[in-house]
Design a protein around this motif. Sequence first.
Motif, PDB file in Angstrom:
ATOM      1  N   MET A   1       3.138   1.370   7.937  1.00  0.00           N
ATOM      2  CA  MET A   1       2.602   1.424   9.295  1.00  0.00           C
ATOM      3  C   MET A   1       1.557   2.526   9.405  1.00  0.00           C
ATOM      4  SD  MET A   1       2.298   0.243  12.236  1.00  0.00           S
ATOM      5  CE  MET A   1       3.526  -1.013  12.547  1.00  0.00           C
ATOM      6  N   GLN A   2       1.815   3.668   8.775  1.00  0.00           N
ATOM      7  CA  GLN A   2       0.851   4.765   8.809  1.00  0.00           C
ATOM      8  C   GLN A   2      -0.498   4.321   8.220  1.00  0.00           C
ATOM      9  OE1 GLN A   2       1.375   7.950   5.883  1.00  0.00           O
ATOM     10  NE2 GLN A   2       0.916   9.467   7.460  1.00  0.00           N
ATOM     11  N   THR A   3      -0.442   3.690   7.055  1.00  0.00           N
ATOM     12  CA  THR A   3      -1.677   3.243   6.412  1.00  0.00           C
ATOM     13  C   THR A   3      -2.395   2.189   7.251  1.00  0.00           C
ATOM     14  OG1 THR A   3      -0.772   3.724   4.240  1.00  0.00           O
ATOM     15  CG2 THR A   3      -2.619   2.213   4.297  1.00  0.00           C
ATOM     16  N   MET A   4      -1.630   1.283   7.850  1.00  0.00           N
ATOM     17  CA  MET A   4      -2.262   0.242   8.663  1.00  0.00           C
ATOM     18  C   MET A   4      -2.915   0.861   9.903  1.00  0.00           C
ATOM     19  SD  MET A   4      -1.558  -2.706   6.838  1.00  0.00           S
ATOM     20  CE  MET A   4      -2.956  -3.247   7.694  1.00  0.00           C
ATOM     21  N   MET A   5      -2.272   1.874  10.498  1.00  0.00           N
ATOM     22  CA  MET A   5      -2.876   2.518  11.676  1.00  0.00           C
ATOM     23  C   MET A   5      -4.159   3.252  11.317  1.00  0.00           C
ATOM     24  SD  MET A   5       0.179   3.916  14.136  1.00  0.00           S
ATOM     25  CE  MET A   5       1.072   4.852  12.911  1.00  0.00           C
ATOM     26  N   GLN A   6      -4.220   3.724  10.065  1.00  0.00           N
ATOM     27  CA  GLN A   6      -5.447   4.404   9.627  1.00  0.00           C
ATOM     28  C   GLN A   6      -6.560   3.401   9.307  1.00  0.00           C
ATOM     29  OE1 GLN A   6      -3.688   6.472   6.363  1.00  0.00           O
ATOM     30  NE2 GLN A   6      -3.043   8.237   7.609  1.00  0.00           N
ATOM     31  N   ASN A   7      -6.193   2.130   9.217  1.00  0.00           N
ATOM     32  CA  ASN A   7      -7.161   1.079   8.870  1.00  0.00           C
ATOM     33  C   ASN A   7      -7.063  -0.088   9.854  1.00  0.00           C
ATOM     34  OD1 ASN A   7      -8.267   1.847   5.960  1.00  0.00           O
ATOM     35  ND2 ASN A   7      -6.089   2.348   6.010  1.00  0.00           N
ATOM     36  N   PRO A   8      -7.400   0.170  11.129  1.00  0.00           N
ATOM     37  CA  PRO A   8      -7.198  -0.865  12.155  1.00  0.00           C
ATOM     38  C   PRO A   8      -7.965  -2.163  11.875  1.00  0.00           C
ATOM     39  CG  PRO A   8      -8.338   1.084  13.066  1.00  0.00           C
ATOM     40  CD  PRO A   8      -7.904   1.440  11.700  1.00  0.00           C
ATOM     41  N   ASP A   9      -9.111  -2.065  11.177  1.00  0.00           N
ATOM     42  CA  ASP A   9      -9.848  -3.296  10.855  1.00  0.00           C
ATOM     43  C   ASP A   9      -9.020  -4.186   9.920  1.00  0.00           C
ATOM     44  OD1 ASP A   9     -10.223  -1.139   8.990  1.00  0.00           O
ATOM     45  OD2 ASP A   9     -11.654  -2.423   7.921  1.00  0.00           O
ATOM     46  N   GLN A  10      -8.264  -3.553   9.014  1.00  0.00           N
ATOM     47  CA  GLN A  10      -7.427  -4.311   8.084  1.00  0.00           C
ATOM     48  C   GLN A  10      -6.239  -4.951   8.821  1.00  0.00           C
ATOM     49  OE1 GLN A  10      -7.888  -4.436   4.394  1.00  0.00           O
ATOM     50  NE2 GLN A  10      -9.918  -3.978   5.196  1.00  0.00           N
ATOM     51  N   TRP A  11      -5.742  -4.254   9.841  1.00  0.00           N
ATOM     52  CA  TRP A  11      -4.651  -4.797  10.662  1.00  0.00           C
ATOM     53  C   TRP A  11      -5.124  -6.059  11.387  1.00  0.00           C
ATOM     54  CZ3 TRP A  11       0.361  -3.983  10.689  1.00  0.00           C
ATOM     55  CH2 TRP A  11       1.144  -4.353  11.800  1.00  0.00           C
ATOM     56  N   GLU A  12      -6.347  -6.004  11.918  1.00  0.00           N
ATOM     57  CA  GLU A  12      -6.889  -7.173  12.628  1.00  0.00           C
ATOM     58  C   GLU A  12      -7.139  -8.321  11.657  1.00  0.00           C
ATOM     59  OE1 GLU A  12      -6.832  -7.428  15.961  1.00  0.00           O
ATOM     60  OE2 GLU A  12      -5.865  -5.470  15.712  1.00  0.00           O
ATOM     61  N   LEU A  13      -7.621  -7.979  10.467  1.00  0.00           N
ATOM     62  CA  LEU A  13      -7.841  -9.008   9.447  1.00  0.00           C
ATOM     63  C   LEU A  13      -6.515  -9.674   9.075  1.00  0.00           C
ATOM     64  CD1 LEU A  13      -9.845 -10.337   7.482  1.00  0.00           C
ATOM     65  CD2 LEU A  13      -9.401  -8.465   5.879  1.00  0.00           C
ATOM     66  N   LEU A  14      -5.483  -8.860   8.949  1.00  0.00           N
ATOM     67  CA  LEU A  14      -4.156  -9.381   8.623  1.00  0.00           C
ATOM     68  C   LEU A  14      -3.642 -10.300   9.733  1.00  0.00           C
ATOM     69  CD1 LEU A  14      -1.559  -9.424   6.933  1.00  0.00           C
ATOM     70  CD2 LEU A  14      -0.918  -7.247   7.975  1.00  0.00           C
ATOM     71  N   ALA A  15      -3.899  -9.907  10.989  1.00  0.00           N
ATOM     72  CA  ALA A  15      -3.461 -10.740  12.109  1.00  0.00           C
ATOM     73  C   ALA A  15      -4.147 -12.111  12.066  1.00  0.00           C
ATOM     74  CB  ALA A  15      -3.758 -10.039  13.432  1.00  0.00           C
TER      75      ALA A  15
ATOM     76  N   VAL B   1      -0.673  -1.093   0.491  1.00  0.00           N
ATOM     77  CA  VAL B   1       0.070  -0.005   1.106  1.00  0.00           C
ATOM     78  C   VAL B   1       0.834   0.793   0.043  1.00  0.00           C
ATOM     79  CG1 VAL B   1       2.182   0.315   2.429  1.00  0.00           C
ATOM     80  CG2 VAL B   1       0.286  -0.952   3.440  1.00  0.00           C
ATOM     81  N   MET B   2       1.456   0.079  -0.879  1.00  0.00           N
ATOM     82  CA  MET B   2       2.236   0.783  -1.904  1.00  0.00           C
ATOM     83  C   MET B   2       1.343   1.489  -2.924  1.00  0.00           C
ATOM     84  SD  MET B   2       5.688  -1.350  -2.617  1.00  0.00           S
ATOM     85  CE  MET B   2       6.295   0.020  -3.608  1.00  0.00           C
ATOM     86  N   ARG B   3       0.174   0.959  -3.124  1.00  0.00           N
ATOM     87  CA  ARG B   3      -0.780   1.609  -4.031  1.00  0.00           C
ATOM     88  C   ARG B   3      -1.282   2.920  -3.429  1.00  0.00           C
ATOM     89  NH1 ARG B   3      -6.230   2.004  -4.211  1.00  0.00           N
ATOM     90  NH2 ARG B   3      -6.618   0.587  -2.474  1.00  0.00           N
ATOM     91  N   MET B   4      -1.640   2.878  -2.147  1.00  0.00           N
ATOM     92  CA  MET B   4      -2.274   4.033  -1.512  1.00  0.00           C
ATOM     93  C   MET B   4      -1.284   5.020  -0.928  1.00  0.00           C
ATOM     94  SD  MET B   4      -5.113   1.930   0.619  1.00  0.00           S
ATOM     95  CE  MET B   4      -5.952   3.388   1.250  1.00  0.00           C
ATOM     96  N   ASN B   5      -0.094   4.542  -0.580  1.00  0.00           N
ATOM     97  CA  ASN B   5       0.838   5.375   0.179  1.00  0.00           C
ATOM     98  C   ASN B   5       2.282   5.026  -0.207  1.00  0.00           C
ATOM     99  OD1 ASN B   5       1.467   7.300   2.052  1.00  0.00           O
ATOM    100  ND2 ASN B   5       0.809   6.128   3.855  1.00  0.00           N
ATOM    101  N   PRO B   6       2.638   5.256  -1.472  1.00  0.00           N
ATOM    102  CA  PRO B   6       3.996   4.888  -1.930  1.00  0.00           C
ATOM    103  C   PRO B   6       5.050   5.881  -1.453  1.00  0.00           C
ATOM    104  CG  PRO B   6       2.806   5.983  -3.696  1.00  0.00           C
ATOM    105  CD  PRO B   6       1.846   5.879  -2.532  1.00  0.00           C
ATOM    106  N   THR B   7       6.243   5.391  -1.138  1.00  0.00           N
ATOM    107  CA  THR B   7       7.324   6.309  -0.757  1.00  0.00           C
ATOM    108  C   THR B   7       7.785   7.131  -1.952  1.00  0.00           C
ATOM    109  OG1 THR B   7       9.580   6.512   0.075  1.00  0.00           O
ATOM    110  CG2 THR B   7       9.047   4.432  -0.998  1.00  0.00           C
ATOM    111  N   THR B   8       7.854   6.496  -3.116  1.00  0.00           N
ATOM    112  CA  THR B   8       8.204   7.231  -4.325  1.00  0.00           C
ATOM    113  C   THR B   8       6.918   7.848  -4.850  1.00  0.00           C
ATOM    114  OG1 THR B   8       9.938   5.642  -4.756  1.00  0.00           O
ATOM    115  CG2 THR B   8       9.306   7.036  -6.579  1.00  0.00           C
ATOM    116  N   THR B   9       6.640   9.086  -4.406  1.00  0.00           N
ATOM    117  CA  THR B   9       5.345   9.676  -4.759  1.00  0.00           C
ATOM    118  C   THR B   9       5.294  10.086  -6.222  1.00  0.00           C
ATOM    119  OG1 THR B   9       6.076  11.841  -3.995  1.00  0.00           O
ATOM    120  CG2 THR B   9       4.858  10.478  -2.420  1.00  0.00           C
ATOM    121  N   TRP B  10       6.476  10.288  -6.796  1.00  0.00           N
ATOM    122  CA  TRP B  10       6.488  10.425  -8.250  1.00  0.00           C
ATOM    123  C   TRP B  10       7.719   9.753  -8.828  1.00  0.00           C
ATOM    124  CZ3 TRP B  10       6.648  15.905  -6.388  1.00  0.00           C
ATOM    125  CH2 TRP B  10       7.933  16.458  -6.390  1.00  0.00           C
ATOM    126  N   VAL B  11       7.555   9.213 -10.007  1.00  0.00           N
ATOM    127  CA  VAL B  11       8.657   8.664 -10.783  1.00  0.00           C
ATOM    128  C   VAL B  11       8.877   9.654 -11.923  1.00  0.00           C
ATOM    129  CG1 VAL B  11       9.419   6.713 -12.185  1.00  0.00           C
ATOM    130  CG2 VAL B  11       7.988   6.307 -10.181  1.00  0.00           C
TER     131      VAL B  11
END
Lengths: 397, 62
Positions: A250-264, A277-287
């Motif tokens: 959700m954070q990444t999508m809010m930073q990219n509102p044009d992508q959210w509209e495209l997705l809609a 989203v997982m590429r740019m903003n993964p929850t597991t920041t390190w393995v």
Amino acid sequence: MSTEIDVPYLYISDPSFAMHSEAVREARERHWYANTNYGFAVLRHEYVSTLLKDTRLSQGSGKWPDHNGVHSGLFYDWWTKCLLVLEGEDHHRIRRLLNPAFSFRHIEAYVPRFEQLATELVDAIIDRGEFEYVHDFAEPYATRVLCILTGIPESEWPTIARISSSIGLALGVTIKDDLPEIDNALAELYGYAEALIVDRQASPRDDLVTRLVEANRAGDSLSDDELRNALCLLIFGGMDTTRNQLGLGMQTMMQNPDQWELLAQRPELARNAVEEVMRMNPTTTWVTREAMVDFDYEDLHAPAGSTVHFFTQVSGTDPAAYPNPGMDITAERAPHYGFGGGMHHCLGHFVARMDMTIALRTLSQRMTNIRVSGVDEWMPDSGNTGPVYLPLAFDKR
Amino acid sequence: MNVSVDRAKCDNHGQCTFSAPTVFRLNEQGILEYDEKVDDSLRADVDEAADVCPMQAIIVTD
Ligand code: HEM
Ligand code: HEM
Ligand code: SF4
């Protein structure tokens, strides 16, 4: 002529340490790895892709309790035998028996249930115009997905969420003080898992637990204890990760509102949106991995026992692998490592990919102009991250 | 049966080697190697490997 390599240094235990920072980008530009106050950090995509799967490195979480003064008890016995920390043939044997039940084919069957759940949760908030994303959506969604998958009644999700966060205390440095609560929670989870196993042994159904009960390869099958341990691991390992990843999504999508509209407009892109989203903003920041032997690779010399972190967000935005690293849900990309890699590659990734696809698709179909509407609260950036509290306002579509 | 792996998709995770170890293996460099012509007696194992591959890179044909 030998040149002295100036290896960057990152202090990763600082609470203000940020993956998305100039210091980390600069380190990645200077060299493929950095020294840190806690092991080595691999920064570039090409190296993460290769070394994450290197069999001279073990998963390395197994020694955590011992490192923190915990050497016995229910949690200790479970953790030191669970799939995530097993290596070699012991790991492969269990993984081989579990894998088929988590295949794309079987997980796809849950799509209508996940869709129903996402719709129900969105229906409950759509007329309010604002909601707290973690408690009103991400947490119930992630927990109930695990209930649906394992056959635990969905109405029991608050209990499962409580148990899981108690067990989660084991990830903290206060594990020793918290041990009574951790062991009690695990005992409670064992109760659920054992009841499910007994029930499906007596009356098989077309579901995941039945498939695991019946999993058999060349005469080998999971013992009741192994099955219970695995069920507990996937409940524990699948919930917080999914909740946190939905928050970061959700954070990444809010930073990219044009992508959210495209997705809609193009809901079929939701699957790709999850990858971005997982590429740019993964929850597991390190393995993390641990060197089982002295580990040499190019100019890196990691003595046996040292820790090697693979920075997933940093490698996921490496310009060498992603020439246009900004969010583009229509792009074909090199794979990210938000689900780890190699023999420990996330067992539940098809589940996570599928449920997050449905969540993003459903939310984007119903909401627009989503913005933070209060004071948000986040976990630190190291290890596993995500929002704790995320108040949002939106317009109904 | 014929086995092929889409190298553009395969990311050398090695999950297929658990399902069908005599058909799929990782070499010293950690790169997937596999047999292209496989006896039909191994069909169930190979189908399972294709099923569980995280990248869905394995194609099995008669
Ligand atoms: C967005 C959600 C998720 C993320 C980000 C995530 C991430 C990960 C990561 C990074 C690993 C370790 C990989 C490594 O060390 O290379 C892992 C392993 C694992 N995950 Fe997930 N996971 C997610 C969801 C799930 C779900 C839903 C389940 C269960 C249904 C699950 C079950 C497991 C298990 C059992 C392992 C251990 C596998 C092994 O050691 O062989 N995960 N996951
Ligand atoms: C009771 C269960 C678990 C405990 C006690 C536990 C413990 C830990 C510990 C101690 C760390 C290292 C933190 C650090 O070094 O700063 C860690 C990190 C991590 N754990 Fe777990 N873990 C548990 C379950 C899982 C499961 C099931 C998964 C797989 C989905 C998972 C995936 C990870 C990942 C991806 C990280 C971050 C990278 C790392 O340091 O390995 N954990 N966990
Ligand atoms: S499981 Fe799939 S991605 Fe992994 S090595 Fe085999 S074919 Fe490649």
